[in-house]
Design a protein around this motif. Structure first.
Motif, PDB file in Angstrom:
ATOM      1  N   ARG A  96       0.835  -1.213   0.000  1.00 13.89           N
ATOM      2  CA  ARG A  96       0.000   0.000   0.000  1.00 13.89           C
ATOM      3  C   ARG A  96       0.867   1.260   0.000  1.00 13.89           C
ATOM      4  NH1 ARG A  96      -5.662   0.007  -0.586  1.00 13.89           N
ATOM      5  NH2 ARG A  96      -5.764   1.693   0.927  1.00 13.89           N
ATOM      6  N   HIS A 126      -4.540  -1.428  -7.950  1.00 10.79           N
ATOM      7  CA  HIS A 126      -5.259  -1.831  -6.736  1.00 10.79           C
ATOM      8  C   HIS A 126      -4.329  -2.637  -5.846  1.00 10.79           C
ATOM      9  CE1 HIS A 126      -8.256  -3.625  -4.067  1.00 10.79           C
ATOM     10  NE2 HIS A 126      -7.569  -4.733  -4.225  1.00 10.79           N
ATOM     11  N   ASP A 129      -6.062  -3.995   1.267  1.00  9.20           N
ATOM     12  CA  ASP A 129      -5.841  -3.033   2.353  1.00  9.20           C
ATOM     13  C   ASP A 129      -5.622  -3.669   3.722  1.00  9.20           C
ATOM     14  OD1 ASP A 129      -8.392  -3.807   3.047  1.00  9.20           O
ATOM     15  OD2 ASP A 129      -9.330  -1.886   2.575  1.00  9.20           O
TER      16      ASP A 129
HETATM   17 MG    MG Z   1      -9.418  -0.423  -1.370  1.00  9.89          MG
END
Ligand code: MG
Ligand code: GDP
Length: 162
Positions: A96, A126, A129
């Motif tokens: 991330r 993408h 998370d």
């Molecule tokens: Mg997301």
């Protein structure tokens, strides 16, 4: 010094990363793969697919109440997506970080979105998370047989083991 069982646990951390249709069309596949690869993460699955709208809705089910949900799912299913699983110590959280903030206007320079994208609805990549979404997304996009477990020759140079 990492003990053997710790290295094993690190290797088992996996995240789902996808290059969305805008990233594919803009010729950014190698650039994006390269950033994860150079960091020291290990590619354990990769394929190129055009997801159906229904599949995109499953992938983004958490966002179904959001006003942009329909457009987002239309977009994800509009062309080829490169779906990947990356493995390594801290790969979910650090993946991330490599990607940057959702809105490329707020992503730091040096991140994928910060360096390579401008608009939130065209943010090219993408990444899962958290551990739960990583597990769910990997299971949605890949069959277990498509995930390849292997020892990278570089592992002893990336992790503190001997
Ligand atoms: Mg997301
Ligand atoms: P991510 O985890 O950083 O990808 O962000 P989210 O899970 O919150 O949203 C999923 C995707 O929906 C984002 O990557 C964007 O492409 C898109 N998205 C999020 N927020 C907005 C928004 O406010 N407007 C539009 N058009 N798209 C958005």
């Amino acid at each position: 010094l990492l003990q053997d069982h710790q290295l094993h646990a690190a290797e088992l951390e996996r995240t789902f990363i996808a290059i969305k249709p805008d990233g594919v069309q803009r010729g950014l596949i190698a650039e994006i793969v390269s950033r994860f690869e150079r960091k020291g993460f290990k590619l354990v699955a990769i394929k190129i697919v055009v997801p159906s709208k229904e599949f995109a809705q499953k992938h983004y089910h958490d966002l179904k109440e959001r006003p942009f949900f329909n457009g987002l799912c239309d977009f994800l299913s509009s062309g080829p997506v490169v779906a990947m699983v990356w493995e390594g110590e801290g790969v979910i959280k650090y993946g991330r970080k490599l990607i940057g903030a959702t809105d490329p206007q707020k992503s730091e320079p040096g991140t994928i979105r910060g360096d390579l994208a401008v608009a939130v609805g065209r943010n090219i990549i993408h990444g899962s998370d958290g551990p739960e979404t990583a597990k769910d997304e990997i299971a949605l996009w890949f069959r277990p047989i498509e995930l390849v477990s292997y020892t990278s020759n570089a592992e002893k140079w990336i992790y503190e083991v001997n």
